[in-house]
Design a protein around this motif. Sequence first.
Motif, PDB file in Angstrom:
ATOM      1  N   UNK A  91      -5.300   1.111  -9.175  1.00 30.04           N
ATOM      2  CA  UNK A  91      -5.658   2.330  -8.447  1.00 30.04           C
ATOM      3  C   UNK A  91      -7.079   2.250  -7.923  1.00 30.04           C
ATOM      4  N   UNK A  92      -7.327   3.020  -6.874  1.00 25.33           N
ATOM      5  CA  UNK A  92      -8.656   3.133  -6.272  1.00 25.33           C
ATOM      6  C   UNK A  92      -8.923   4.616  -6.026  1.00 25.33           C
ATOM      7  N   UNK A  93     -10.029   5.106  -6.577  1.00 25.24           N
ATOM      8  CA  UNK A  93     -10.441   6.495  -6.377  1.00 25.24           C
ATOM      9  C   UNK A  93     -11.775   6.522  -5.650  1.00 25.24           C
ATOM     10  N   UNK A  94     -11.863   7.340  -4.628  1.00 22.92           N
ATOM     11  CA  UNK A  94     -13.100   7.526  -3.861  1.00 22.92           C
ATOM     12  C   UNK A  94     -13.937   8.605  -4.545  1.00 22.92           C
ATOM     13  N   UNK A  95     -15.277   8.494  -4.499  1.00 21.38           N
ATOM     14  CA  UNK A  95     -16.130   9.490  -5.168  1.00 21.38           C
ATOM     15  C   UNK A  95     -15.818  10.921  -4.707  1.00 21.38           C
ATOM     16  N   UNK A  96     -15.705  11.810  -5.679  1.00 19.22           N
ATOM     17  CA  UNK A  96     -15.476  13.217  -5.370  1.00 19.22           C
ATOM     18  C   UNK A  96     -14.020  13.578  -5.142  1.00 19.22           C
ATOM     19  N   UNK A  97     -13.108  12.605  -5.224  1.00 21.92           N
ATOM     20  CA  UNK A  97     -11.680  12.875  -5.012  1.00 21.92           C
ATOM     21  C   UNK A  97     -10.909  12.653  -6.307  1.00 21.92           C
ATOM     22  N   UNK A  98     -10.112  13.630  -6.682  1.00 19.02           N
ATOM     23  CA  UNK A  98      -9.282  13.457  -7.874  1.00 19.02           C
ATOM     24  C   UNK A  98      -7.944  12.806  -7.524  1.00 19.02           C
ATOM     25  N   UNK A  99      -7.648  12.658  -6.239  1.00 25.53           N
ATOM     26  CA  UNK A  99      -6.451  11.947  -5.793  1.00 25.53           C
ATOM     27  C   UNK A  99      -6.875  10.588  -5.268  1.00 25.53           C
ATOM     28  N   UNK A 100      -6.282   9.553  -5.845  1.00 28.16           N
ATOM     29  CA  UNK A 100      -6.606   8.198  -5.426  1.00 28.16           C
ATOM     30  C   UNK A 100      -5.397   7.492  -4.859  1.00 28.16           C
ATOM     31  N   UNK A 101      -5.541   6.204  -4.632  1.00 26.64           N
ATOM     32  CA  UNK A 101      -4.487   5.375  -4.062  1.00 26.64           C
ATOM     33  C   UNK A 101      -3.949   4.445  -5.146  1.00 26.64           C
ATOM     34  N   UNK A 102      -2.648   4.509  -5.395  1.00 29.01           N
ATOM     35  CA  UNK A 102      -2.021   3.621  -6.372  1.00 29.01           C
ATOM     36  C   UNK A 102      -1.290   2.510  -5.633  1.00 29.01           C
ATOM     37  N   UNK A 103      -1.603   1.271  -6.001  1.00 31.12           N
ATOM     38  CA  UNK A 103      -1.017   0.098  -5.366  1.00 31.12           C
ATOM     39  C   UNK A 103       0.311  -0.229  -6.039  1.00 31.12           C
ATOM     40  N   UNK A 104       1.317  -0.526  -5.240  1.00 34.72           N
ATOM     41  CA  UNK A 104       2.665  -0.786  -5.735  1.00 34.72           C
ATOM     42  C   UNK A 104       2.962  -2.276  -5.590  1.00 34.72           C
ATOM     43  N   UNK A 105       3.441  -2.866  -6.675  1.00 33.54           N
ATOM     44  CA  UNK A 105       3.753  -4.295  -6.698  1.00 33.54           C
ATOM     45  C   UNK A 105       5.257  -4.493  -6.784  1.00 33.54           C
ATOM     46  N   UNK A 106       5.752  -5.491  -6.083  1.00 33.98           N
ATOM     47  CA  UNK A 106       7.177  -5.811  -6.128  1.00 33.98           C
ATOM     48  C   UNK A 106       7.466  -6.715  -7.330  1.00 33.98           C
ATOM     49  N   UNK A 107       8.726  -6.876  -7.640  1.00 32.54           N
ATOM     50  CA  UNK A 107       9.099  -7.788  -8.723  1.00 32.54           C
ATOM     51  C   UNK A 107       8.685  -9.210  -8.374  1.00 32.54           C
ATOM     52  N   UNK A 108       8.766  -9.558  -7.090  1.00 37.00           N
ATOM     53  CA  UNK A 108       8.348 -10.886  -6.641  1.00 37.00           C
ATOM     54  C   UNK A 108       6.882 -11.131  -6.984  1.00 37.00           C
ATOM     55  N   UNK A 109       6.092 -10.102  -6.842  1.00 34.93           N
ATOM     56  CA  UNK A 109       4.666 -10.210  -7.144  1.00 34.93           C
ATOM     57  C   UNK A 109       4.448 -10.551  -8.616  1.00 34.93           C
ATOM     58  N   UNK A 110       5.224  -9.911  -9.507  1.00 35.88           N
ATOM     59  CA  UNK A 110       5.097 -10.201 -10.932  1.00 35.88           C
ATOM     60  C   UNK A 110       5.524 -11.636 -11.233  1.00 35.88           C
ATOM     61  N   UNK A 111       6.582 -12.092 -10.573  1.00 37.33           N
ATOM     62  CA  UNK A 111       7.031 -13.469 -10.797  1.00 37.33           C
ATOM     63  C   UNK A 111       5.995 -14.472 -10.302  1.00 37.33           C
ATOM     64  N   UNK A 112       5.367 -14.165  -9.152  1.00 38.29           N
ATOM     65  CA  UNK A 112       4.348 -15.050  -8.607  1.00 38.29           C
ATOM     66  C   UNK A 112       3.137 -15.112  -9.546  1.00 38.29           C
ATOM     67  N   UNK A 113       2.786 -13.980 -10.148  1.00 36.99           N
ATOM     68  CA  UNK A 113       1.670 -13.969 -11.101  1.00 36.99           C
ATOM     69  C   UNK A 113       1.977 -14.831 -12.300  1.00 36.99           C
ATOM     70  N   UNK A 114       3.212 -14.793 -12.772  1.00 42.19           N
ATOM     71  CA  UNK A 114       3.602 -15.645 -13.897  1.00 42.19           C
ATOM     72  C   UNK A 114       3.581 -17.103 -13.495  1.00 42.19           C
ATOM     73  N   UNK A 115       3.948 -17.415 -12.262  1.00 40.23           N
ATOM     74  CA  UNK A 115       3.909 -18.807 -11.786  1.00 40.23           C
ATOM     75  C   UNK A 115       2.469 -19.288 -11.668  1.00 40.23           C
ATOM     76  N   UNK A 116       1.535 -18.379 -11.442  1.00 39.65           N
ATOM     77  CA  UNK A 116       0.104 -18.709 -11.352  1.00 39.65           C
ATOM     78  C   UNK A 116      -0.383 -19.324 -12.662  1.00 39.65           C
ATOM     79  N   UNK A 117       0.245 -18.919 -13.763  1.00 45.77           N
ATOM     80  CA  UNK A 117      -0.168 -19.411 -15.094  1.00 45.77           C
ATOM     81  C   UNK A 117       0.277 -20.839 -15.369  1.00 45.77           C
ATOM     82  N   UNK A 118       1.292 -21.305 -14.665  1.00 44.95           N
ATOM     83  CA  UNK A 118       1.874 -22.618 -14.993  1.00 44.95           C
ATOM     84  C   UNK A 118       1.191 -23.741 -14.262  1.00 44.95           C
TER      85      UNK A 118
END
Length: 143
Positions: free
Chosen positions: A116-143
């Motif tokens: 997430x990213x919150x701008x100063x003075x804002x209680x509403x921020x931006x939440x980044x959404x990751x796909x399942x492919x992204x999680x698999x790619x992160x696991x492949x980064x470890x190998x």
Amino acid sequence: MQTVRRAVVAVCAVLVTVVLGGVLAPGARADQWDKKTIVTFSDAVEIPGQILAAGTYIFKLADGPTDRHIVEVWNADENQILATIMTIPNMRHETPDRSLFEFEERTGNSPMALKTWFYPGNSTGEEFIYSRYSYRRSNAYNQ
């Protein structure tokens, strides 16, 4: 006749001031409108779709009046856009007084993922959404 002329000049001066104020004021608040934030990461960071190397980046909202949940990631010189990311709103109970980036840990040696990213003075921020492919790619980064 002299008083009528003075009244017309005064009304014209007020109208010119109002018009110029309306034209110039939005430019003065550009950082608040697009929430431009300059951030330096000391380690690699994952964003949806790619991994950013350690360095300085600019995060800001895309310039559009309808959807305020599109984040652009720029290089430090702000002359190359690196990513355009759809986000969803995320609420906090406490309003941060400075930019706040929250991360999600990944397994092994994978870089932390920007959550997430919150701008100063804002209680509403931006939440980044990751796909399942992204999680698999992160696991492949470890190998």
